[in-house]
Write a protein that holds these residues in place. Structure first.
Motif: not given
Length: 357
Positions: A164-171
């Motif tokens: 759910g982190t922004e970094e994971r979503l962008l990845a």
């Protein structure tokens, strides 16, 4: 024309089983949206007790996951129309392998409804997976979804890996663009997608709104301009792509295999002609006009019904007022009779004695 879409959703307790049935078109969802073709369904990384029936896994998640815990995470992606159904299955399998590997139980499905505006295919995939990480330990359904025990993993449930982190979503969004472009290139297609926003791509225009079937049906005359602008922009972009294809199809690379170059030229020549796109746009406009006429008819019916109700209320009010007036008149007459009787008693003769007062 390939388009990019990738969104991530989270399901709460009690939603996993119904959602798995929905994307798989099982149970009560078997006949839902008959115009939305189900192209493929697949599950994997299931524990032994759910290998033959993945629905049991999602039902167990609803039953045993903690009250405020998520039971699944879903990646929803748009798939290229240019690919065949078999190629789309291959594309989704590649994305699942890269995104989930052998660490998460999953169920995914490809749906292919008809586009609301221009018709044609609108394929997309629902990739539904558990955040519980597989660690090789055998657990029954209840233990599988228990809280993780770091000191003694065999005594707890599978560990949760929240993305759910922004970094994971962008990845995830970037990975989907790369996987999709790799498959487009593999099958000799020129179309490419970009996960970045229009601003980050240096494109100065407002993002196109989503025109689903519901919105198209609700469109008003004031919104015709917006719809026409979208259709014209799409047509212009299509003409631009076809012009580039016309330029490239006449060039044969003599440094390579001549037969392969000719096959590539023939493939590009098989692209839909401009008149086919224009016919699709005209059909979309005709469909939109039909929706407007239908909505106008419904509005007229609603207005006529409202007028009927108003007339009924007015008639009812008139009847009530007439009844009140009649009751008041009857009461007035009774009072008048009583007044006269009282006056006769004061001024008349006493009928019992025959003497005047």
């Amino acid at each position: 024309m390939a388009s990019y879409h990738c969104s991530v959703k989270v399901g709460a307790k009690g939603k996993a089983g119904p959602h798995a049935s929905y994307i798989s078109r099982d149970g009560k969802y078997e006949k839902v949206r008959s115009n939305e073709k189900l192209e493929h369904v697949e599950s994997g990384n299931m524990p032994k007790w759910a290998e033959k029936d993945p629905a049991q896994f999602w039902q167990a998640a609803d039953q045993h996951e903690r009250a405020n815990g998520s039971t699944y995470r879903e990646i929803e992606v748009a798939l290229p129309r240019e690919l065949t159904p078999a190629q789309r299955v291959e594309l989704v399998r590649d994305m699942v392998a890269q995104e989930l590997g052998d660490k998460h139980a999953f169920t995914w499905a490809i749906h292919n409804p008809q586009a609301a505006l221009e018709g044609g295919e609108q394929p997309h995939a629902h990739i539904m997976y558990s955040e519980r990480t597989i660690d090789g330990l055998d657990r029954d359904p209840e233990q599988y979804f228990k809280r993780y025990n770091a000191k003694n993993p065999e005594k707890g449930g599978c560990r949760k890996d929240s993305a759910g982190t922004e970094e994971r979503l962008l990845a995830t969004r970037e990975r989907w663009a790369k996987v999709q472009n790799a498959h487009l290139e593999r099958h000799g297609l020129e179309a490419r997608v970009d996960h970045r926003s229009l601003r980050d791509q240096g494109i100065e225009r407002t993002a196109e709104p989503h025109f689903g079937p519901g919105r198209v049906k609700r469109m008003t005359a004031a919104q015709d301009v917006e719809l026409a602008a979208v259709l014209e922009r799409r047509a212009a972009e299509g003409e631009k792509e076809r012009a580039a294809a016309e330029l490239g199809k006449s060039i044969i690379d003599l440094s390579g295999d001549l037969g392969a170059a000719k096959a590539e030229r023939d493939r590009k020549q098989a692209m839909p002609p401009p008149d086919q796109l224009r016919a699709g746009m005209e059909a979309a406009r005709a469909q939109f006009e039909a929706h407007k006429l239908a909505e106008a008819g419904k509005q007229q019916a609603r207005e006529a019904f409202e007028r009927f109700k108003a007339e009924q209320r007015a008639a009812e009010l008139a009847r009530e007022q007439a009844a009140q007036k009649a009751a008041q008149e009857l009461a007035r007459q009774r009072q008048e009779v009583e007044r006269k009787q009282e006056a006769e008693k004061k001024t008349g003769l006493d009928r019992d004695t025959g003497y005047s007062r």
